[in-house]
Design a protein around this motif. Structure first.
Motif, PDB file in Angstrom:
ATOM      1  N   VAL A 274      23.302  67.873  70.627  1.00  0.00           N
ATOM      2  CA  VAL A 274      23.131  69.305  70.345  1.00  0.00           C
ATOM      3  C   VAL A 274      24.176  69.875  69.385  1.00  0.00           C
ATOM      4  CG1 VAL A 274      23.345  71.594  71.404  1.00  0.00           C
ATOM      5  CG2 VAL A 274      21.681  69.977  72.276  1.00  0.00           C
ATOM      6  N   PRO A 275      25.483  69.651  69.588  1.00  0.00           N
ATOM      7  CA  PRO A 275      26.421  70.232  68.616  1.00  0.00           C
ATOM      8  C   PRO A 275      26.230  69.684  67.214  1.00  0.00           C
ATOM      9  CG  PRO A 275      27.580  68.884  70.253  1.00  0.00           C
ATOM     10  CD  PRO A 275      26.169  69.016  70.714  1.00  0.00           C
ATOM     11  N   HIS A 276      25.874  68.399  67.099  1.00  0.00           N
ATOM     12  CA  HIS A 276      25.614  67.822  65.777  1.00  0.00           C
ATOM     13  C   HIS A 276      24.382  68.481  65.144  1.00  0.00           C
ATOM     14  CE1 HIS A 276      28.502  64.500  66.218  1.00  0.00           C
ATOM     15  NE2 HIS A 276      28.132  64.491  67.476  1.00  0.00           N
ATOM     16  N   LEU A 277      23.357  68.678  65.975  1.00  0.00           N
ATOM     17  CA  LEU A 277      22.139  69.309  65.464  1.00  0.00           C
ATOM     18  C   LEU A 277      22.402  70.751  65.039  1.00  0.00           C
ATOM     19  CD1 LEU A 277      19.511  68.018  68.073  1.00  0.00           C
ATOM     20  CD2 LEU A 277      19.779  67.264  65.703  1.00  0.00           C
ATOM     21  N   ARG A 278      23.208  71.457  65.835  1.00  0.00           N
ATOM     22  CA  ARG A 278      23.491  72.858  65.495  1.00  0.00           C
ATOM     23  C   ARG A 278      24.249  72.950  64.173  1.00  0.00           C
ATOM     24  NH1 ARG A 278      25.810  76.206  70.474  1.00  0.00           N
ATOM     25  NH2 ARG A 278      24.718  77.965  69.556  1.00  0.00           N
ATOM     26  N   LEU A 279      25.212  72.057  63.993  1.00  0.00           N
ATOM     27  CA  LEU A 279      25.988  72.071  62.758  1.00  0.00           C
ATOM     28  C   LEU A 279      25.104  71.719  61.564  1.00  0.00           C
ATOM     29  CD1 LEU A 279      28.965  72.427  61.787  1.00  0.00           C
ATOM     30  CD2 LEU A 279      29.111  69.948  61.781  1.00  0.00           C
ATOM     31  N   PHE A 280      24.282  70.699  61.728  1.00  0.00           N
ATOM     32  CA  PHE A 280      23.392  70.294  60.630  1.00  0.00           C
ATOM     33  C   PHE A 280      22.403  71.422  60.326  1.00  0.00           C
ATOM     34  CE2 PHE A 280      19.866  67.320  59.068  1.00  0.00           C
ATOM     35  CZ  PHE A 280      20.411  67.246  57.797  1.00  0.00           C
ATOM     36  N   ALA A 281      21.892  72.058  61.378  1.00  0.00           N
ATOM     37  CA  ALA A 281      20.943  73.160  61.179  1.00  0.00           C
ATOM     38  C   ALA A 281      21.614  74.322  60.439  1.00  0.00           C
ATOM     39  CB  ALA A 281      20.398  73.631  62.523  1.00  0.00           C
ATOM     40  N   ARG A 282      22.869  74.578  60.749  1.00  0.00           N
ATOM     41  CA  ARG A 282      23.567  75.662  60.058  1.00  0.00           C
ATOM     42  C   ARG A 282      23.816  75.306  58.600  1.00  0.00           C
ATOM     43  NH1 ARG A 282      27.970  77.585  64.663  1.00  0.00           N
ATOM     44  NH2 ARG A 282      26.411  77.923  66.293  1.00  0.00           N
ATOM     45  N   SER A 283      24.070  74.029  58.337  1.00  0.00           N
ATOM     46  CA  SER A 283      24.286  73.649  56.944  1.00  0.00           C
ATOM     47  C   SER A 283      22.983  73.759  56.155  1.00  0.00           C
ATOM     48  CB  SER A 283      24.865  72.233  56.855  1.00  0.00           C
ATOM     49  OG  SER A 283      23.854  71.256  56.963  1.00  0.00           O
ATOM     50  N   LEU A 284      21.857  73.581  56.831  1.00  0.00           N
ATOM     51  CA  LEU A 284      20.571  73.706  56.146  1.00  0.00           C
ATOM     52  C   LEU A 284      20.182  75.175  55.964  1.00  0.00           C
ATOM     53  CD1 LEU A 284      18.529  70.923  58.021  1.00  0.00           C
ATOM     54  CD2 LEU A 284      19.244  70.850  55.630  1.00  0.00           C
ATOM     55  N   THR A 285      20.272  75.940  57.063  1.00  0.00           N
ATOM     56  CA  THR A 285      19.750  77.314  57.028  1.00  0.00           C
ATOM     57  C   THR A 285      20.794  78.335  56.586  1.00  0.00           C
ATOM     58  OG1 THR A 285      20.393  77.762  59.316  1.00  0.00           O
ATOM     59  CG2 THR A 285      18.219  76.780  58.973  1.00  0.00           C
ATOM     60  N   ARG A 286      22.063  78.035  56.844  1.00  0.00           N
ATOM     61  CA  ARG A 286      23.164  78.962  56.617  1.00  0.00           C
ATOM     62  C   ARG A 286      22.936  80.268  57.379  1.00  0.00           C
ATOM     63  NH1 ARG A 286      23.885  78.902  50.191  1.00  0.00           N
ATOM     64  NH2 ARG A 286      21.675  79.313  50.330  1.00  0.00           N
ATOM     65  N   ASN A 287      22.360  80.141  58.557  1.00  0.00           N
ATOM     66  CA  ASN A 287      22.078  81.321  59.377  1.00  0.00           C
ATOM     67  C   ASN A 287      22.090  80.890  60.845  1.00  0.00           C
ATOM     68  OD1 ASN A 287      20.069  82.988  61.008  1.00  0.00           O
ATOM     69  ND2 ASN A 287      20.246  84.235  59.163  1.00  0.00           N
ATOM     70  N   PHE A 288      22.912  81.565  61.653  1.00  0.00           N
ATOM     71  CA  PHE A 288      23.069  81.151  63.057  1.00  0.00           C
ATOM     72  C   PHE A 288      21.751  81.161  63.822  1.00  0.00           C
ATOM     73  CE2 PHE A 288      27.742  81.697  64.463  1.00  0.00           C
ATOM     74  CZ  PHE A 288      28.160  80.970  63.361  1.00  0.00           C
ATOM     75  N   VAL A 289      21.034  82.271  63.721  1.00  0.00           N
ATOM     76  CA  VAL A 289      19.821  82.435  64.539  1.00  0.00           C
ATOM     77  C   VAL A 289      18.752  81.427  64.113  1.00  0.00           C
ATOM     78  CG1 VAL A 289      17.980  84.028  65.189  1.00  0.00           C
ATOM     79  CG2 VAL A 289      20.331  84.858  64.956  1.00  0.00           C
TER      80      VAL A 289
END
Lengths: 91, 199
Positions: free
Chosen positions: B29-44
């Motif tokens: 999960v933390p890896h996915l959250r970080l990768f998702a933030r690098s893709l979307t640049r948006n927390f939500v």
């Protein structure tokens, strides 16, 4: 959900169906021989002392995210996995 | 981007290996959250993307080969989902010219973390290809081979992307410390959320 079979090596961004997971080329999680493991640990600790700022900041970014509490939606999902497993076990 | 309501109950998983999958999810999960933030640049949007990724993975858990690593598989699903959704959204919504640029407001910084804040601002200005390889390899510890599988390109491409990303990051940090100088290759300027929050 219909399964779309795709070749294991294909990585087309167009597809919506998750790909098959890929086996690692080597086994990174396999235990290393004790001596080699010790050497590797020593090397890793030496590397940490001289880690470059970009790598250090990337790791810090990960540490920040890892320290955040999990959103309730994720916890719900994990609970449902548990319940799903429990239901199967009762059969 | 909005994930559908969580429901895995309709798709019971085989009891054997469920504990492993669950543990793998928790670890990822933390890896996915970080990768998702690098893709979307948006927390939500990032957390929505993580949830969508996990749901897709559960729905297709039979495609996961026991004995292989779960995290790279999840990264691949996430990346495919993100770019698929992005194309759909680009067809549906056109961004208003200058909207992002107008939101380029520098976030307040704390002296104790100035370097890290500079880094985050510089990182947000990188091209998406560069953000993703640095996140996968530098932050999440993927090998070049795994990153190549996830991104669907050759190992050599990943290596050169990493080199270019690091060089570009240094250029931004050295040349425009704290500023919002745009990466010439960047597809859209980072929003305020991207600079301030999306790590």
């Amino acid at each position: 959900m219909g399964m779309i079979k795709s070749s294991a090596g294909s990585h087309n961004m167009e597809r919506d169906t998750p790909p098959r997971s890929q086996p690692p080329k080597s086994a990174p999680d396999a235990p290393a021989p004790p001596k080699r493991a010790r050497l590797r640990q020593d090397f890793a600790s030496q590397k940490d002392l001289h880690v470059d700022p970009i790598t250090r900041n990337l790791r810090k970014a990960f540490d920040e995210v890892a320290a955040e509490p999990l959103p309730e939606e994720f916890l719900d999902l994990l609970r449902q996995i548990d319940e799903s497993a429990g239901g199967e076990n009762e059969r | 981007m909005s994930a559908e309501p969580v429901s895995v109950a309709a798709r019971p998983m085989p009891a054997q290996g469920v504990a492993d999958v669950r543990a793998g999810f928790v670890e990822a999960v933390p890896h996915l959250r970080l990768f998702a933030r690098s893709l979307t640049r948006n927390f939500v949007e990032a957390d929505d993307l993580v949830q969508e990724t996990m749901l897709k993975a559960l729905a297709n858990i039979d495609r996961f080969e026991p004995g292989t690593r779960l995290r790279p598989w999840l990264f691949t699903i996430m990346r495919n989902t993100f770019y698929s959704d992005l194309r759909k959204r680009r067809r549906e919504v056109q961004d208003v010219d200058g909207e992002h640029a107008a939101r380029l407001v520098q976030a307040p910084r704390q002296d104790s973390s100035v370097d890290f804040e500079d880094f985050k601002q510089a990182f947000a200005q990188l091209h998406s290809d560069h953000r993703e390889v640095l996140t996968l390899i530098g932050a999440s510890g993927c090998s070049y081979e795994e990153a190549a599988n996830i991104c669907g390109c050759a190992v050599g491409t990943i290596k050169s992307r990493v080199n270019r990303a690091r060089r570009r990051l240094e250029e931004i940090m050295n040349g425009a410390a704290g500023g919002a100088g745009a990466d010439a290759d960047q597809e859209t300027p980072p929003s305020q959320d991207a600079i301030a929050g999306a790590w």
